[in-house]
Design a protein around this motif. Sequence first.
Motif, PDB file in Angstrom:
ATOM      1  N   UNK A 122      48.794  -4.711 106.228  1.00 27.90           N
ATOM      2  CA  UNK A 122      49.933  -4.644 107.148  1.00 27.90           C
ATOM      3  C   UNK A 122      51.029  -3.742 106.585  1.00 27.90           C
ATOM      4  N   UNK A 123      51.342  -3.943 105.312  1.00 26.40           N
ATOM      5  CA  UNK A 123      52.414  -3.179 104.679  1.00 26.40           C
ATOM      6  C   UNK A 123      52.127  -1.683 104.699  1.00 26.40           C
ATOM      7  N   UNK A 124      50.904  -1.316 104.335  1.00 20.23           N
ATOM      8  CA  UNK A 124      50.547   0.101 104.296  1.00 20.23           C
ATOM      9  C   UNK A 124      50.526   0.721 105.686  1.00 20.23           C
ATOM     10  N   UNK A 125      49.980   0.000 106.656  1.00 21.01           N
ATOM     11  CA  UNK A 125      49.876   0.572 107.993  1.00 21.01           C
ATOM     12  C   UNK A 125      51.237   0.667 108.676  1.00 21.01           C
ATOM     13  N   UNK A 126      52.140  -0.256 108.393  1.00 26.36           N
ATOM     14  CA  UNK A 126      53.500  -0.112 108.902  1.00 26.36           C
ATOM     15  C   UNK A 126      54.122   1.175 108.368  1.00 26.36           C
ATOM     16  N   UNK A 127      53.847   1.469 107.099  1.00 27.04           N
ATOM     17  CA  UNK A 127      54.352   2.722 106.526  1.00 27.04           C
ATOM     18  C   UNK A 127      53.804   3.929 107.278  1.00 27.04           C
ATOM     19  N   UNK A 128      52.516   3.901 107.630  1.00 26.68           N
ATOM     20  CA  UNK A 128      51.921   5.027 108.371  1.00 26.68           C
ATOM     21  C   UNK A 128      52.552   5.161 109.764  1.00 26.68           C
ATOM     22  N   UNK A 129      52.828   4.032 110.393  1.00 27.95           N
ATOM     23  CA  UNK A 129      53.445   4.061 111.725  1.00 27.95           C
ATOM     24  C   UNK A 129      54.857   4.625 111.646  1.00 27.95           C
ATOM     25  N   UNK A 130      55.615   4.190 110.650  1.00 30.12           N
ATOM     26  CA  UNK A 130      56.989   4.683 110.496  1.00 30.12           C
ATOM     27  C   UNK A 130      56.996   6.182 110.212  1.00 30.12           C
ATOM     28  N   UNK A 131      56.044   6.632 109.379  1.00 31.58           N
ATOM     29  CA  UNK A 131      55.984   8.049 109.012  1.00 31.58           C
ATOM     30  C   UNK A 131      55.586   8.943 110.184  1.00 31.58           C
ATOM     31  N   UNK A 132      54.651   8.444 111.010  1.00 28.23           N
ATOM     32  CA  UNK A 132      54.123   9.286 112.091  1.00 28.23           C
ATOM     33  C   UNK A 132      54.805   9.048 113.432  1.00 28.23           C
ATOM     34  N   UNK A 133      55.379   7.861 113.613  1.00 23.78           N
ATOM     35  CA  UNK A 133      55.961   7.508 114.904  1.00 23.78           C
ATOM     36  C   UNK A 133      54.922   7.152 115.947  1.00 23.78           C
ATOM     37  N   UNK A 183      44.062  -5.392 113.629  1.00 23.92           N
ATOM     38  CA  UNK A 183      45.402  -5.541 114.204  1.00 23.92           C
ATOM     39  C   UNK A 183      45.876  -4.215 114.792  1.00 23.92           C
ATOM     40  N   UNK A 184      46.927  -4.302 115.592  1.00 24.04           N
ATOM     41  CA  UNK A 184      47.509  -3.113 116.216  1.00 24.04           C
ATOM     42  C   UNK A 184      49.027  -3.162 116.069  1.00 24.04           C
ATOM     43  N   UNK A 185      49.594  -1.992 115.751  1.00 21.23           N
ATOM     44  CA  UNK A 185      51.036  -1.870 115.528  1.00 21.23           C
ATOM     45  C   UNK A 185      51.631  -0.862 116.500  1.00 21.23           C
ATOM     46  N   UNK A 186      52.810  -1.169 117.006  1.00 15.65           N
ATOM     47  CA  UNK A 186      53.534  -0.230 117.853  1.00 15.65           C
ATOM     48  C   UNK A 186      54.490   0.624 117.026  1.00 15.65           C
ATOM     49  N   UNK A 187      54.960   1.722 117.573  1.00 13.88           N
ATOM     50  CA  UNK A 187      55.981   2.508 116.880  1.00 13.88           C
ATOM     51  C   UNK A 187      57.132   1.608 116.440  1.00 13.88           C
ATOM     52  N   UNK A 188      57.563   1.797 115.204  1.00 15.00           N
ATOM     53  CA  UNK A 188      58.560   0.913 114.611  1.00 15.00           C
ATOM     54  C   UNK A 188      57.934  -0.147 113.728  1.00 15.00           C
ATOM     55  N   UNK A 189      56.604  -0.399 113.927  1.00 14.17           N
ATOM     56  CA  UNK A 189      55.893  -1.329 113.060  1.00 14.17           C
ATOM     57  C   UNK A 189      55.702  -2.712 113.613  1.00 14.17           C
ATOM     58  N   UNK A 190      56.096  -2.959 114.861  1.00 14.47           N
ATOM     59  CA  UNK A 190      55.915  -4.287 115.432  1.00 14.47           C
ATOM     60  C   UNK A 190      54.450  -4.611 115.670  1.00 14.47           C
ATOM     61  N   UNK A 191      54.055  -5.852 115.363  1.00  9.65           N
ATOM     62  CA  UNK A 191      52.673  -6.290 115.517  1.00  9.65           C
ATOM     63  C   UNK A 191      52.403  -6.605 116.985  1.00  9.65           C
TER      64      UNK A 191
END
Length: 552
Positions: A186-197, A219-227
């Motif tokens: 989760x932590x790593x993928x949130x970082x990827x989402x924040x970096x790419x938008x 799991x799936x994350x939206x822009x901003x990192x929300x689950x």
Amino acid sequence: MADRFRVTLAQLNATVGDLEGNAALARKAWEAGRDSGADLVALPEMFITGYNTQDLIKKPVFHQAAIAKIEALAQDCAVGPALAIGGPALEGAELYNAYYILKGGSITACVLKHHLPNETVFDEVRLYASGDVMGPYAVDGVRIGSPICEDSWHEDVPETLAETGAEFLLVPNGSPYYRGKLAHRHQLMVARVVETGLPLIYLNLVGAQDDQVFDGGTFALNPGGGLAVQMPLMEEDIAHIDLLRGDDGWRIETGALAHIPDTLESDYHAMVLSLRDYMRKTGFNKVLLGLSGGVDSAIVATIAVDALGAENVRCVMLPSEYTSQASLDDAKDCAKALGARYDFVPIAEGRAAITNTLAPLFEGTEPGITEENIQSRLRGLLLMALSNKFGEMLLTTGNKSEVAVGYATIYGDMAGGYNPIKDLYKTRVFDVCRWRNANHREWMMGPEGEVIPENIITKPPSAELREDQKDSDSLPDYPVLDGILQILVDEDGSIEDCVKAGYDRADAARVEHLIYISEYKRFQSAPGTRLSKRAFWLDRRYPIVNRWRDGG
């Protein structure tokens, strides 16, 4: 261009080498997606071959057959949604870990893995070539980026995909379990989402292969990192998720958020799943084990019943003259509580015969560990005889503390085909026993309630190979031993690190010596469930012959 894009996520259990069976699972998932109106059906990394293949993938006839099976899948799934599936790819003489996109009867894209993990259980550098970083592929006009597993753990591949027009990221994974792994993902993928938008879908394999447990947890994350979506851990599942396009790009509609278990439940579920899959995938239906009245064999019996059902578990008590009445009672009570078969096979007569046979050679020597180990080896012989006669796999019951320091008899209680608690320290065995007595889940085939008698958990551990024997006669108390092992094994620390943590230098040096001289035993031991990043097998590879000792 459509403003809604539906993805069917297939978190399924592939079997290494079963190309036809894995293809059948892929077709079933594709049909479920087709029936739900999906635009894309996605399966995890290397799904067609199963994962982790190790050197099997290097065999030309195998990887060629796998590629042919993907080409056949493209034709089978020609009319309907696109199908994304992991498998090997050949370009010239180079072999790659790849992700295929199948649409309209052909392969429309093939993504090659760039970052190859070469740590813990992975040796991908020796198996595959590194692919060039590629741009996104298109499905029905929507541009999708698929960094394959390790590629998503680094910034460069996702950022390149975003810069070259990807509208969301679909990450196929064969990511095995270790304690706390989901939170790290989760932590790593949130970082990827924040970096790419970009929205990100993390699709993981589920099921066990040898020692490794692939725990799902897609799991799936939206822009901003929300689950937005969380699929279950350790269980197969198919989910249909929708992405909606607005003025600011794509977002994933919020879906089901599965329960995230604590680490005790996750460890226990991993042990149950690994045994269940090891049995199913190797063709065994039934198991047996020596039930001693101790905590280790009790938890292994419980795992076996939860994995296979009580009717498929045989518990065997093999008492000697040193077996206490409490152990006899506890073993019988445990088998009864579990509903498993209980057999009683005394070894005194056989032990006497062996002792008499060896007496002329042992004349003039004092009885000691050799005579004690005869009991263990006789039990191993009898259990293996039952295994051979009835086609039941023998389970071994040594915990990680014992496996680490060699407190087990090779060709005795180490005999067997699988060890569910091989990566579980003794102190944690007690915690898991108490957790199982207090909890029951739908995936358990065993009964609810206290299946491990309290006396088994509370009495002092003993091998009962001599009068009044306790484990603490030969080893530091388990909280001390496990603390030292955590530093020396799991943290790769030194004796000085142990001393700084408050442990006695002599104890630490002795434990280190026992670890090294027991390497030959571990080399010959049964595989077992991997629960940590430093399990004994692929995670930690030491020479058998080793004269080095830490002088700290």
